[in-house]
Design an enzyme around this catalytic site. Structure first.
Site, PDB file in Angstrom:
ATOM      1  N   CYS A  44       1.130  -1.292   0.013  1.00 52.40           N
ATOM      2  CA  CYS A  44       0.204  -0.214   0.043  1.00 52.40           C
ATOM      3  C   CYS A  44       0.871   1.244   0.032  1.00 52.40           C
ATOM      4  O   CYS A  44       1.645   1.591   0.938  1.00 52.40           O
ATOM      5  CB  CYS A  44      -1.065  -0.053   1.292  1.00 52.40           C
ATOM      6  SG  CYS A  44      -1.869   1.560   1.389  1.00 52.40           S
ATOM      7  N   TRP A  77      -7.621  -6.805   5.292  1.00 51.77           N
ATOM      8  CA  TRP A  77      -5.987  -7.364   5.534  1.00 51.77           C
ATOM      9  C   TRP A  77      -5.908  -8.450   6.667  1.00 51.77           C
ATOM     10  O   TRP A  77      -6.636  -8.372   7.750  1.00 51.77           O
ATOM     11  CB  TRP A  77      -5.117  -5.983   6.236  1.00 51.77           C
ATOM     12  CG  TRP A  77      -5.156  -4.766   5.184  1.00 51.77           C
ATOM     13  CD1 TRP A  77      -6.006  -3.875   5.189  1.00 51.77           C
ATOM     14  CD2 TRP A  77      -4.499  -4.774   3.901  1.00 51.77           C
ATOM     15  NE1 TRP A  77      -5.875  -3.279   4.393  1.00 51.77           N
ATOM     16  CE2 TRP A  77      -4.786  -3.584   3.373  1.00 51.77           C
ATOM     17  CE3 TRP A  77      -3.484  -5.666   3.505  1.00 51.77           C
ATOM     18  CZ2 TRP A  77      -3.966  -3.021   2.239  1.00 51.77           C
ATOM     19  CZ3 TRP A  77      -2.781  -5.240   2.202  1.00 51.77           C
ATOM     20  CH2 TRP A  77      -3.321  -4.079   1.430  1.00 51.77           C
ATOM     21  N   THR A 111      -8.469  -0.156   7.038  1.00 51.64           N
ATOM     22  CA  THR A 111      -7.353   0.421   5.888  1.00 51.64           C
ATOM     23  C   THR A 111      -5.814   0.329   6.796  1.00 51.64           C
ATOM     24  O   THR A 111      -5.873   0.482   7.899  1.00 51.64           O
ATOM     25  CB  THR A 111      -7.628   1.810   5.696  1.00 51.64           C
ATOM     26  OG1 THR A 111      -7.824   2.561   6.695  1.00 51.64           O
ATOM     27  CG2 THR A 111      -8.806   1.863   4.649  1.00 51.64           C
ATOM     28  N   TYR A 175      -5.632   6.819  -8.785  1.00 52.41           N
ATOM     29  CA  TYR A 175      -6.534   5.997  -8.397  1.00 52.41           C
ATOM     30  C   TYR A 175      -7.835   6.780  -9.021  1.00 52.41           C
ATOM     31  O   TYR A 175      -8.777   5.902  -9.514  1.00 52.41           O
ATOM     32  CB  TYR A 175      -6.807   6.069  -6.848  1.00 52.41           C
ATOM     33  CG  TYR A 175      -5.674   4.972  -6.179  1.00 52.41           C
ATOM     34  CD1 TYR A 175      -6.466   4.026  -5.424  1.00 52.41           C
ATOM     35  CD2 TYR A 175      -4.734   5.463  -5.801  1.00 52.41           C
ATOM     36  CE1 TYR A 175      -5.571   3.043  -4.825  1.00 52.41           C
ATOM     37  CE2 TYR A 175      -3.905   4.564  -5.028  1.00 52.41           C
ATOM     38  CZ  TYR A 175      -4.130   3.410  -4.553  1.00 52.41           C
ATOM     39  OH  TYR A 175      -3.392   2.642  -3.862  1.00 52.41           O
TER      40      TYR A 175
END
Ligand SMILES: N[C@@H](CCC(=O)N[C@@H](CS)C(=O)NCC(=O)O)C(=O)O
Length: 307
Positions: A44, A77, A111, A175
Site C-alpha cells: 500500500c 487485511w 485500512t 486512483y
C-alpha cells in the site's frame, strides 16, 4: 486539521503529553516508546509512507511494526505472512480485530496504515497524513540524532502546496484514473495527472529533490506513487501516456530515492503487484498478475548527484 468521521482517528494521534484537548470526544494517546504498533502492508502506498518515515527517523526501536500480506480475505487485511497467520505482538489474525477493539460496531473501511495501541489492542488512528506528521513532530524526542528534517521551516509553505498538488493529481490521481466510472471522469483525471507529471518533470530537472537539495516529507509522498507507476498504475489504472522510465528527470529522481537507504528497501514489487491485480477484482477480473516489468532497472545509475 479536522476530525474525519469515516476514519478512526484522533487528531492529533499522538501528543507528547497525552492531552490534546482538540476534540473532546476523541481520546488522545501520549507518545510512549514500546506502546504502539504500526500496522502496514508493503503493497500500500499510503502505508509505505509511514514505513519510510519510521525508518528515516530511526523510530524502529520505539515503535514496532506489523505487516499484513498483500491480498485479503473477505474481511480485508490479514497477517498471513506471520507464522500461524497471527501478528506476534497483537495476537490478531486480521487488522479488523483492532478496529473492532476500538469500536465494536465498526463497519467502515479496514485500512492500512494504522497505529494500534498494544495494551488495549485498539486502533489509535488510521489517518495516514497525520501518522507521518506525528512521527516527525510528536515523536521528536525519540528520533535518531542525525534524523533528516523532513518538514523544514524555511520552505514549509511551498512544500505544503507541492504536497497538496502531488496528493490530488498524482497520489490520488492515479486512483481516480483507475476507478473512474465514466469515460469523461477518466479523461479528466488522466489529463490532470499528466499535466502534474509534466510539471514535476520540469521541477526536478534542475533540483535533486522536490524542495531542493534535501529529502523532505514531500519526496516520501511522491516516491511511493512513482515506485508503483510502471509496475501497476501504467497498466492497471490506465495511466499510460508514457512510462516513468520515459521521463528523464522523474525517473532519475525516483531511482535516486530508491537507492537511498530507507526507500528502496521498503519496496516489494511482488507484493505490490499481487495486491493491486488480485484485490481489485472489479478492474482485473481474471486476477492475473503481470510478470513484468524487470525491477533491476531501479538499480541503474541515476546521475542525480551532480545536482
Ligand atoms: N483509505 C485510507 C487510505 C489508506 C488506504 O486507502 N489504504 C488502502 C490500501 S492502499 C486500504 O487499506 N484499503 C482497504 C482494503 O484494501 O481493504 C484513507 O483514506 O484514510
Amino acid at each position: 486539521m479536522t476530525y474525519v468521521p469515516d476514519r478512526i482517528t484522533s487528531k492529533p494521534g499522538h501528543t507528547q503529553d497525552g492531552y490534546g484537548g482538540h476534540e473532546l470526544d476523541v481520546p488522545t494517546w501520549p507518545v510512549e516508546p514500546d506502546r504502539y504498533r504500526l500496522v502496514a502492508a508493503r503493497a500500500c502506498p499510503w502505508a509505505n509512507r509511514a514505513i519510510i518515515v519510521r525508518g528515516l527517523l530511526g523510530l524502529e526501536d520505539v515503535l514496532s511494526m506489523g505487516l499484513a500480506g498483500p491480498t485479503h480475505d473477505e474481511r480485508s487485511w490479514t497477517f498471513d505472512l506471520d507464522p500461524g497467520g497471527v501478528d506476534p505482538v497483537l495476537g490478531y489474525e486480521r487488522l479488523q480485530q483492532a478496529y473492532l477493539a476500538r469500536d465494536p460496531g465498526w463497519d467502515k473501511g479496514i485500512t492500512v496504515p494504522a497505529i494500534v495501541d498494544v495494551p488495549s489492542g485498539a486502533v489509535v488512528t488510521s489517518d495516514f497524513p497525520s501518522i507521518t506528521h506525528d512521527l516527525f513532530f510528536e515523536w521528536r524526542d525519540h528520533h535518531r540524532p542525525d534524523a533528516p528534517d523532513l518538514w523544514p521551516d524555511d520552505c514549509r509553505e511551498e512544500m505544503e502546496a507541492v504536497m497538496k498538488r502531488v496528493f490530488t493529481d498524482v497520489n490520488n490521481g492515479v486512483y481516480r484514473c483507475g476507478f473512474s466510472g465514466s469515460q469523461e471522469a477518466y479523461d479528466e483525471a488522466y489529463d490532470v495527472l499528466w499535466s502534474t507529471m509534466d510539471w514535476l518533470e520540469e521541477r526536478l530537472t534542475d533540483r535533486r529533490y522536490l524542495m531542493g537539495d534535501r529529502i523532505t516529507e514531500a519526496d516520501v509522498r511522491l516516491f511511493t506513487t512513482l515506485a508503483r507507476f510502471d509496475a501497476v498504475y501504467h497498466n492497471h489504472f490506465k495511466c499510460n501516456r508514457n512510462k516513468l522510465t520515459e521521463m528523464p528527470a522523474l525517473w532519475g529522481y525516483a531511482r535516486d530515492l530508491f537507492q537511498t537507504p530507507g526507500f528502496g528497501d521498503t519496496i516489494d514489487f511482488d507484493q505490490i503487484k499481487r495486491h493491486y491485480y488480485v484485490v481489485h477484482e472489479d478492474i482485473n477480473p481474471t486476477g492475473i498478475v503481470p510478470k513484468g516489468p524487470d525491477p533491476s532497472v531501479w538499480l541503474t545509475a541515476h546521475g542525480r548527484d551532480r545536482l
